[in-house]
Design a protein around this motif. Structure first.
Motif, short mmCIF file in Angstrom:
data_model
loop_
_atom_site.label_atom_id
_atom_site.label_comp_id
_atom_site.label_asym_id
_atom_site.label_seq_id
_atom_site.Cartn_x
_atom_site.Cartn_y
_atom_site.Cartn_z
N HIS A 57 -7.17 -1.43 16.17
CA HIS A 57 -7.47 -0.07 15.73
C HIS A 57 -7.00 0.13 14.27
O HIS A 57 -7.73 0.68 13.44
N VAL A 58 -5.76 -0.33 13.97
CA VAL A 58 -5.22 -0.19 12.62
C VAL A 58 -6.09 -0.95 11.63
O VAL A 58 -6.40 -0.47 10.53
N THR B 73 -0.40 13.06 8.47
CA THR B 73 0.00 12.95 9.87
C THR B 73 1.34 13.63 10.10
O THR B 73 2.18 13.68 9.18
N SER C 259 -9.19 1.05 10.90
CA SER C 259 -9.06 2.46 10.50
C SER C 259 -9.36 2.62 9.01
O SER C 259 -9.33 1.66 8.24
N GLY D 162 -7.68 4.23 6.67
CA GLY D 162 -6.55 4.17 5.75
C GLY D 162 -5.64 5.36 5.91
O GLY D 162 -5.78 6.13 6.86
N PRO D 163 -4.68 5.56 4.95
CA PRO D 163 -3.70 6.63 5.10
C PRO D 163 -4.33 8.00 5.19
O PRO D 163 -5.22 8.34 4.40
N GLU D 164 -3.89 8.78 6.18
CA GLU D 164 -4.34 10.16 6.34
C GLU D 164 -3.11 11.02 6.64
O GLU D 164 -2.10 10.51 7.11
N LEU E 272 1.77 -4.86 27.85
CA LEU E 272 2.20 -4.45 26.51
C LEU E 272 1.55 -5.32 25.44
O LEU E 272 1.20 -4.84 24.36
N GLU E 273 1.39 -6.60 25.73
CA GLU E 273 0.72 -7.50 24.79
C GLU E 273 -0.70 -6.99 24.53
O GLU E 273 -1.15 -6.93 23.38
N LEU F 142 -3.95 -1.82 19.59
CA LEU F 142 -3.50 -0.99 18.46
C LEU F 142 -3.68 -1.74 17.13
O LEU F 142 -4.06 -1.13 16.12
N ASP F 143 -3.38 -3.04 17.12
CA ASP F 143 -3.59 -3.84 15.91
C ASP F 143 -5.04 -3.77 15.46
O ASP F 143 -5.33 -3.61 14.27
N VAL G 206 -0.54 -3.76 22.35
CA VAL G 206 -0.27 -4.07 20.93
C VAL G 206 -1.51 -4.66 20.28
O VAL G 206 -1.87 -4.30 19.14
N GLY H 67 3.24 12.44 12.39
CA GLY H 67 4.05 11.34 12.94
C GLY H 67 4.36 11.59 14.40
O GLY H 67 4.04 12.61 14.96
#
Lengths: 215, 57
Positions: free
Chosen positions: B44-45, B54, B48, B50-52, B34-35, B41-42, B38, B56
């Motif tokens: 990737h964010v 979604t 990225s 920015g806001p698109e 899991l570490e 994903l961190d 995370v 959710g």
């Protein structure tokens, strides 16, 4: 199996039972969080038009779920490791050189669940030279003393201090200790000069575990 | 506490010893997995655009 061995195993069972019940709820929460994360990924894949990056907000929300799962399971893993170090150790484990303060913290990890919203524990750990002890048995004695002390609301104070020939751990709290299991586990340490004494001081009960340094 | 209760607690202690030693290592492996997730994903964010829009999760 003789009576002493039976009694020590019984004390392990009591401690393991208390801690194991603390493992179940967080593990269930982790399972639900991971289930939701997988479900979200499934729906994303089903709705996806093709190979494109995950939307920003969706990845952020997914990240929070996975991070929560990680924090929960990390706590459970530490608790399980502390439990295993006590209940899975050989009954007649050879003494080893240990840091008594570290054993106090492991015992607190096993007993912390008993300190509810109305309870608190304060640690005042002195400087203690390494000692040769059976760590599993000392942790179990301390865990039972802490579980007893946390039986009612209020602050429990744990103090460690070096003595000329050893060290002392004092657990002071509002509850009178039941003494049975701590005494029972400590019984095997008596031959090495260790002892538990109980007293009252200003309305609080003091349980003192005195450990003697090996020659 | 009678002898029977003592014996049952002893059996529980014996079982807990076996189970606990089986729990620690797999849970530690899950925590490491899991570490890593995370951390991925961190990154990737952070990379990225920015806001698109979604739907959710």
């Amino acid at each position: 199996m003789d009576e002493d061995e039976l009694a020590r195993l019984a004390a392990r069972g009591l401690l393991a039972g208390a801690v194991a019940s603390e493992l179940a709820a967080p593990l269930e929460r982790v399972a639900r969080m991971l289930e939701a994360a997988v479900d979200g990924l499934d729906r994303h894949v089903a709705a996806s038009r093709g190979p494109e990056p995950l939307p920003y907000h969706a990845v952020g929300a997914l990240r929070e779920r996975v991070a929560d799962a990680f924090l929960d399971i990390g706590r459970v893993a530490r608790l399980a490791a502390d439990l295993a170090s006590v209940v899975a150790a050989p009954l007649d484990r050879a003494p080893e050189v240990v840091d008594l303060n570290e054993l106090v913290e492991r015992a607190l990890s096993l007993a912390r669940h008993r300190f509810g919203a109305d309870g608190d524990v304060l640690l005042d750990l002195g400087t203690i030279p390494p000692m040769e002890l059976d760590p599993a048995r000392v942790v179990q004695v301390l865990a039972h003393l802490l579980l007893d002390a946390a039986a009612t609301a209020g602050t429990v104070t744990v103090t460690t201090a070096a003595l000329p020939d050893g060290a002392r751990v004092t657990v002071a709290g509002p509850a009178a200790p039941s003494t049975r299991f701590a005494d029972l586990v400590a019984g095997g340490l008596e031959a090495e000069g260790a002892r538990i004494t109980y007293s009252d001081e200003g309305g609080r009960t003091l349980a003192e575990l005195t450990l003697v340094r090996r020659k | 506490m009678d002898e029977d209760e003592l014996a049952r607690l002893a059996a529980r202690g014996l079982l807990a010893g076996a189970v606990a030693s089986e729990l620690a290592a797999p849970l530690e492996r899950v925590a490491r997995m899991l570490e890593a997730a995370v951390d991925g994903l961190d990154r990737h964010v952070a990379a990225s655009r920015g806001p698109e829009p979604t739907g959710g999760f």
